[in-house]
Write an enzyme that holds these catalytic residues in place. Structure first.
Site, PDB file in Angstrom:
ATOM      1  N   LYS A 114       0.806  -1.225   0.000  1.00 11.85           N
ATOM      2  CA  LYS A 114       0.000   0.000   0.000  1.00 11.85           C
ATOM      3  C   LYS A 114       0.836   1.271   0.000  1.00 11.85           C
ATOM      4  O   LYS A 114       0.339   2.347  -0.331  1.00 11.85           O
ATOM      5  CB  LYS A 114      -1.001  -0.003   1.172  1.00 11.85           C
ATOM      6  N   LYS A 196      -5.044 -10.192  -5.643  1.00  8.41           N
ATOM      7  CA  LYS A 196      -6.232 -10.552  -4.866  1.00  8.41           C
ATOM      8  C   LYS A 196      -7.395  -9.619  -5.193  1.00  8.41           C
ATOM      9  O   LYS A 196      -7.177  -8.453  -5.539  1.00  8.41           O
ATOM     10  CB  LYS A 196      -5.906 -10.571  -3.364  1.00  8.41           C
ATOM     11  N   LYS A 199     -11.230  -4.207  -2.706  1.00 11.53           N
ATOM     12  CA  LYS A 199     -12.185  -3.097  -2.800  1.00 11.53           C
ATOM     13  C   LYS A 199     -11.546  -1.904  -3.481  1.00 11.53           C
ATOM     14  O   LYS A 199     -12.207  -1.072  -4.060  1.00 11.53           O
ATOM     15  CB  LYS A 199     -12.596  -2.660  -1.394  1.00 11.53           C
TER      16      LYS A 199
HETATM   17  P1  ATP Z   1      -9.256  -4.551   0.105  1.00  8.77           P
HETATM   18  O1  ATP Z   1     -10.165  -5.598  -0.462  1.00  8.77           O
HETATM   19  O2  ATP Z   1      -9.580  -3.162  -0.328  1.00  8.77           O
HETATM   20  O3  ATP Z   1      -7.815  -4.882  -0.012  1.00  8.77           O
HETATM   21  P2  ATP Z   1      -9.098  -5.370   2.748  1.00  8.77           P
HETATM   22  O4  ATP Z   1      -8.459  -6.651   2.429  1.00  8.77           O
HETATM   23  O5  ATP Z   1      -8.354  -4.400   3.522  1.00  8.77           O
HETATM   24  O6  ATP Z   1      -9.648  -4.581   1.553  1.00  8.77           O
HETATM   25  P3  ATP Z   1     -11.152  -5.742   4.709  1.00  8.77           P
HETATM   26  O7  ATP Z   1     -12.506  -5.211   4.495  1.00  8.77           O
HETATM   27  O8  ATP Z   1     -10.437  -5.135   5.796  1.00  8.77           O
HETATM   28  O9  ATP Z   1     -10.477  -5.733   3.304  1.00  8.77           O
HETATM   29  O10 ATP Z   1     -11.183  -7.287   4.841  1.00  8.77           O
HETATM   30  C1  ATP Z   1     -12.197  -7.962   5.462  1.00  8.77           C
HETATM   31  C2  ATP Z   1     -11.918  -9.444   5.436  1.00  8.77           C
HETATM   32  O11 ATP Z   1     -11.989  -9.931   4.094  1.00  8.77           O
HETATM   33  C3  ATP Z   1     -10.547  -9.837   5.953  1.00  8.77           C
HETATM   34  O12 ATP Z   1     -10.680 -10.976   6.772  1.00  8.77           O
HETATM   35  C4  ATP Z   1      -9.764 -10.178   4.715  1.00  8.77           C
HETATM   36  O13 ATP Z   1      -8.775 -11.140   4.961  1.00  8.77           O
HETATM   37  C5  ATP Z   1     -10.853 -10.735   3.823  1.00  8.77           C
HETATM   38  N1  ATP Z   1     -10.514 -10.602   2.409  1.00  8.77           N
HETATM   39  C6  ATP Z   1     -10.245  -9.448   1.745  1.00  8.77           C
HETATM   40  N2  ATP Z   1      -9.994  -9.682   0.441  1.00  8.77           N
HETATM   41  C7  ATP Z   1     -10.104 -11.035   0.281  1.00  8.77           C
HETATM   42  C8  ATP Z   1      -9.969 -11.924  -0.841  1.00  8.77           C
HETATM   43  N3  ATP Z   1      -9.667 -11.456  -2.043  1.00  8.77           N
HETATM   44  N4  ATP Z   1     -10.165 -13.242  -0.648  1.00  8.77           N
HETATM   45  C9  ATP Z   1     -10.490 -13.725   0.569  1.00  8.77           C
HETATM   46  N5  ATP Z   1     -10.634 -12.954   1.667  1.00  8.77           N
HETATM   47  C10 ATP Z   1     -10.446 -11.628   1.545  1.00  8.77           C
END
Ligand code: ATP
Ligand code: LTN
Length: 340
Positions: A114, A196, A199
Site C-alpha cells: 500500500k 487478490k 475493494k
Molecule cells: P481490500 O479488499 O480493499 O484490499 P481489505 O483486504 O483491507 O480490503 P477488509 O474489508 O479489511 O479488506 O477485509 C475484510 C476481510 O476480508 C478480511 O478478513 C480479509 O482477509 C478478507 N478478504 C479481503 N480480500 C479477500 C480476498 N480477495 N479473498 C479472501 N478474503 C479476503
C-alpha cells in the site's frame, strides 16, 4: 464451568464488500456464531490510514453494519460495533506500539504494497498492524476468522502477545489463533487472477460486490480472464483464472472442486461461467433483499449502540488488567485480577 471461545474479527468500511470478503471472512463469522462468543467490529480507524471523506466514511460504516446483518450475523448472539466507539482500541494500540520494532513492521507485505510508490508513506499505514493487534488482544480473542491475506498480521499479533506475556506474565494477553478457510480464503481479481480481489482496485470488472446487480455480476464473470487451453482443471500455477472460478464456484455451492471438475469434463469455459453466474446470483440475491430492509432502519443504529456498550464492558476490563500489568495509571486503576 468451561469458558466459551471468544471470536473477534473486523472489516474496514472502505466501500462495498466483495465476494472475497464474503467467502474469505463473512461466511466464517456467521458459522462461528454457534461455537463461541463473537465480537464483530467495523474498523473505521483502520479506514482513515488513507484519506477518507467524512460523510463517505459514515455511510460506509452503515453499509458494512447492514451487510453484516444481511449475511446472517445475528446481533442478539454476536456483538456488532464500530471501533472508534470504544476508546480502548487506541489506548491499547499505543501500549503495543511501545512493544513493537520498526524492523518487523517494515516487513509487513500489506504495508509494502500500500505504500509502494510513496516516497514518504503515511505513519498510520505503518502502524496499521499494531492497531489490528490491539483490536484482537483487547477482547481476549481465542480465534480470529480472516482471509489468508491477513495471516502475517495475525502472526505479528501473536508475537506481540507472547513477547509481553514473557515479560509481564502469561495472564496478560490471550494468544489468539487465525482461522482461514480452505476454499474462499484468497479470492483473486476476475480480470487479473494473479492479484487478490480488492475493494480498492480501480477496475470494477476485477470484483463482484455484494451489492452489484445481476447484469454487472454476469458481465464480470463472463469477461473474466482464463487461458487458451480450454480445460476445466484446478491448477493455480498454470491456470490461475480457471482455478479462481473453481474456488468461487466451490465456496458458493458447497461442492468440492474435484466434483465440479468432473461435472464439467469436456465442456468449455463458457458453460462453467454461465452456471457460475447463476450460483453466485442465487447466493447474493437474498443478501441484497435483507440489506435493503435494514440499511436505513432505526434498528441498525440501535444494534451499533448496543454493540458499543457490550464491547465497551469487555474492553474496559482488559484495559484495567493490562494497565495494571504495565504499571500505568494513577487513582483510576484497580488491582490485577479483573478480566473476563
Ligand atoms: P481490500 O479488499 O480493499 O484490499 P481489505 O483486504 O483491507 O480490503 P477488509 O474489508 O479489511 O479488506 O477485509 C475484510 C476481510 O476480508 C478480511 O478478513 C480479509 O482477509 C478478507 N478478504 C479481503 N480480500 C479477500 C480476498 N480477495 N479473498 C479472501 N478474503 C479476503
Ligand atoms: N486488517 C484487516 C481488518 C482488521 C481486522 C482486525 C481483522 C482490522 N482489525 C482485527 C481481524 C481482526 C483486513 O482485513 N484488512
Amino acid at each position: 464451568m468451561t469458558m466459551k471461545t471468544r471470536v473477534f474479527s473486523g472489516v474496514q468500511p472502505t466501500g462495498n464488500l466483495h465476494i472475497g470478503n464474503y467467502l474469505g471472512a463473512l461466511t466464517q463469522f456467521v458459522d462461528l456464531q454457534n461455537e463461541g462468543e463473537c465480537v464483530y467490529c467495523i474498523v473505521d480507524m483502520h479506514a482513515i490510514t488513507l484519506p477518507k471523506e467524512p460523510d463517505e466514511l459514515r455511510d460506509h460504516v452503515l453499509d458494512v453494519a447492514a451487510l453484516y446483518i444481511a449475511v446472517g450475523i445475528d446481533p442478539k448472539k454476536s456483538i456488532v460495533f464500530v471501533q472508534s466507539d470504544v476508546p480502548g482500541h487506541a489506548e491499547l494500540a499505543w501500549i503495543l506500539t511501545c512493544q513493537s520494532y520498526t524492523g518487523e513492521l517494515s516487513r509487513m507485505t500489506q504495508f509494502k504494497d500500500k505504500s509502494r510508490g510513496n516516497e514518504s508513506a503515511p505513519a498510520g499505514l505503518f502502524m496499521y498492524p499494531v492497531l489490528m493487534a490491539a483490536d484482537i488482544l483487547l477482547y481476549d480473542a481465542d480465534v480470529v476468522p480472516v482471509g489468508r491475506d491477513q495471516k502475517q498480521h495475525i502472526e505479528l499479533t501473536r508475537d506481540l502477545a507472547i513477547r509481553v506475556n514473557n515479560r509481564l506474565g502469561e495472564d496478560t494477553f490471550v494468544v489468539p489463533e487465525g482461522r482461514f478457510l480452505k476454499e474462499g480464503a484468497r479470492i483473486m481479481a476476475l480480470d487479473d487472477p494473479t492479484a487478490k480481489m480488492s475493494k480498492s482496485a480501480e477496475s470494477e470488472m476485477s470484483r463482484i460486490s455484494l451489492l452489484d446487480d445481476e447484469a454487472k455480476i454476469k458481465k464480470a464473470i463472463m469477461r473474466s480472464t482464463t487461458d487458451s487451453d480450454g480445460e476445466i482443471r484446478y491448477d493455480i500455477e498454470n491456470k490461475p483464472g480457471v482455478s479462481n472460478l473453481l474456488s468461487i464456484y466451490s465456496a458458493f455451492s458447497g461442492r468440492s472442486i474435484p466434483e465440479i471438475e468432473r461435472a464439467y469434463e469436456g465442456q468449455g469455459y463458457g458453460s462453467l461461467k454461465k452456471d457460475l453466474v447463476e450460483v453466485a446470483v442465487d447466493q447474493i440475491r437474498p443478501i441484497q433483499a435483507r440489506y435493503a430492509e435494514i440499511r436505513h432502519s432505526e434498528a441498525l443504529t440501535r444494534v451499533l449502540a448496543d454493540g458499543a456498550e457490550r464491547a465497551g464492558v469487555i474492553a474496559e476490563a482488559t484495559m484495567r488488567r493490562v494497565k495494571d500489568k504495565f504499571g500505568l495509571g494513577g487513582g483510576a486503576s484497580v488491582p490485577s485480577g479483573a478480566g473476563r
